[in-house]
Design an enzyme around this catalytic site. Sequence first.
Site, PDB file in Angstrom:
ATOM      1  N   LYS A 125     -18.590   7.009 -58.186  1.00 13.80           N
ATOM      2  CA  LYS A 125     -19.382   6.550 -57.039  1.00 13.80           C
ATOM      3  C   LYS A 125     -20.230   7.668 -56.460  1.00 13.80           C
ATOM      4  O   LYS A 125     -21.255   7.448 -55.856  1.00 13.80           O
ATOM      5  CB  LYS A 125     -18.443   6.079 -55.925  1.00 13.80           C
ATOM      6  N   LYS A 135     -13.857  17.327 -55.385  1.00  9.76           N
ATOM      7  CA  LYS A 135     -14.595  16.922 -54.186  1.00  9.76           C
ATOM      8  C   LYS A 135     -14.892  18.077 -53.251  1.00  9.76           C
ATOM      9  O   LYS A 135     -15.861  18.040 -52.509  1.00  9.76           O
ATOM     10  CB  LYS A 135     -13.821  15.822 -53.435  1.00  9.76           C
ATOM     11  N   LYS A 144     -16.126  11.138 -65.810  1.00 12.93           N
ATOM     12  CA  LYS A 144     -15.935   9.706 -65.538  1.00 12.93           C
ATOM     13  C   LYS A 144     -17.101   9.136 -64.715  1.00 12.93           C
ATOM     14  O   LYS A 144     -17.736   9.859 -63.944  1.00 12.93           O
ATOM     15  CB  LYS A 144     -14.604   9.463 -64.831  1.00 12.93           C
TER      16      LYS A 144
HETATM   17  P1  ATP Z   1     -15.427   8.960 -56.372  1.00  8.08           P
HETATM   18  O1  ATP Z   1     -16.302   9.147 -57.539  1.00  8.08           O
HETATM   19  O2  ATP Z   1     -16.144   9.013 -55.060  1.00  8.08           O
HETATM   20  O3  ATP Z   1     -14.168   9.759 -56.432  1.00  8.08           O
HETATM   21  P2  ATP Z   1     -14.435   6.680 -57.655  1.00  8.08           P
HETATM   22  O4  ATP Z   1     -15.570   5.990 -58.273  1.00  8.08           O
HETATM   23  O5  ATP Z   1     -13.559   7.550 -58.500  1.00  8.08           O
HETATM   24  O6  ATP Z   1     -14.949   7.475 -56.404  1.00  8.08           O
HETATM   25  P3  ATP Z   1     -12.206   5.611 -56.192  1.00  8.08           P
HETATM   26  O7  ATP Z   1     -12.322   4.886 -54.913  1.00  8.08           O
HETATM   27  O8  ATP Z   1     -11.698   6.999 -56.165  1.00  8.08           O
HETATM   28  O9  ATP Z   1     -13.588   5.569 -56.954  1.00  8.08           O
HETATM   29  O10 ATP Z   1     -11.353   4.778 -57.211  1.00  8.08           O
HETATM   30  C1  ATP Z   1     -11.018   3.432 -57.089  1.00  8.08           C
HETATM   31  C2  ATP Z   1     -10.248   3.004 -58.311  1.00  8.08           C
HETATM   32  O11 ATP Z   1     -11.131   2.946 -59.421  1.00  8.08           O
HETATM   33  C3  ATP Z   1      -9.117   3.940 -58.711  1.00  8.08           C
HETATM   34  O12 ATP Z   1      -7.996   3.211 -59.143  1.00  8.08           O
HETATM   35  C4  ATP Z   1      -9.718   4.746 -59.828  1.00  8.08           C
HETATM   36  O13 ATP Z   1      -8.742   5.222 -60.715  1.00  8.08           O
HETATM   37  C5  ATP Z   1     -10.612   3.716 -60.481  1.00  8.08           C
HETATM   38  N1  ATP Z   1     -11.737   4.356 -61.135  1.00  8.08           N
HETATM   39  C6  ATP Z   1     -12.696   5.091 -60.548  1.00  8.08           C
HETATM   40  N2  ATP Z   1     -13.587   5.535 -61.444  1.00  8.08           N
HETATM   41  C7  ATP Z   1     -13.180   5.055 -62.636  1.00  8.08           C
HETATM   42  C8  ATP Z   1     -13.679   5.147 -63.967  1.00  8.08           C
HETATM   43  N3  ATP Z   1     -14.782   5.806 -64.230  1.00  8.08           N
HETATM   44  N4  ATP Z   1     -13.018   4.536 -64.945  1.00  8.08           N
HETATM   45  C9  ATP Z   1     -11.912   3.834 -64.677  1.00  8.08           C
HETATM   46  N5  ATP Z   1     -11.373   3.690 -63.462  1.00  8.08           N
HETATM   47  C10 ATP Z   1     -11.988   4.290 -62.445  1.00  8.08           C
END
Ligand code: ATP
Length: 343
Positions: free
Chosen positions: A214, A112, A211
Amino acid sequence: MKQRIFSGIQPSGDLHLGNYLGAIKQWVGLQDEYESIFCVVDLHAITVSQDPAVLRRKTLEIAKTYIASGIDPAKASLFVQSHVPEHAELCWLLNTIARNGDLTKMTQFKDKSGFDIEAEGSESVSAQSFKERFNSVGVGLFDYPILMAADILLYDTQVVPVGDDQLQHVELARTLARRFNERFGETFRVPQSRVMEEGARIMGLDDPTRKMSKSAESQYNAIALSDDAETVRRKIKKAVTDSGSEIVYQDDKPALKNLINISTLLSGMPIHDIESKYQGKGYGDFKSDLAETIIAFLTPFQERIASLSDEETLRILREGAERVRPIATAKLNEAKGKMGFLI
Ligand code: ATP
Ligand code: LTN
């Protein structure tokens, strides 16, 4: 006595299938077995810049997503992190026992901030650009994992269900609990993490080596939980695939493996059956069916979200905060007492 679980999601960006399959779906299955606390971590969201109106809207949206996914407010406590100020206060106490080195190795921070302290001295990074980057990174982003440790430790959490990208952060919570206990006497329970196997990591549709996220730049990275049918069809059509044309679940076909994962998790059809169903057919058939599987999941889900009013959601969140706050207050006071604060 049921064991206690705690988990949370930040109200930033649009929730996607990775968040649902890697996190929220697991929680729904756990709420009968565990005493469950699920949080909307708004204090974490502001570690990157947020528009206040959007933050307010997203906070309610995440809470509605929890409820629409099947988390039952009668069984689980749902609340907003900033409604329980003990989180921020314990974060401060833990800041004083954490070390910079605990944080510089965090991959989420590196991703980040775009800043990697371990890269210093490498030929690609000049001392000047290293310093400039360091000076521009927000302190909150660096401190983020300590606030997460506070979330977990405040409630004597036994199990933390998360996607595998969060394991490093849970490990830090364990380290800080042990360090605090050694220094001030037994206070915090050392939590365990729990990752769901197949759903643990849903990869980007545009790049199966990263992965689904968001904060990805391309709109073709993720299926948002709010996407309409046409958008889903367009994104799945554009999703990258591997060379060859057979529908097989293999490590050397990471893009296809990811799509099959999404398919099996949403439809419940075993992977082997998916492979057999598409024998002799190509990616086109598989992808158009996958799009329909996703739409069949999203449509009723979006209807449930639309039926929840802001007022009702806020009422649930306030009740949740009232339920959990006494636990947080007691634990914070215990820690402060041990550290020598007058209570
Ligand atoms: P960012 O991309 O902004 O870091 P994010 O999509 O990773 O956001 P978070 O709010 O960090 O979302 O994560 C929320 C939950 O969703 C966490 O438990 C994280 O492990 C899970 N998560 C996020 N992305 C994935 C993914 N691609 N696959 C599985 N689990 C995920
Ligand atoms: N960092 C997590 C969100 C989060 C969390 C927590 C998860 C904040 N506090 C406590 C589990 C337990 C994330 O980005 N997914």
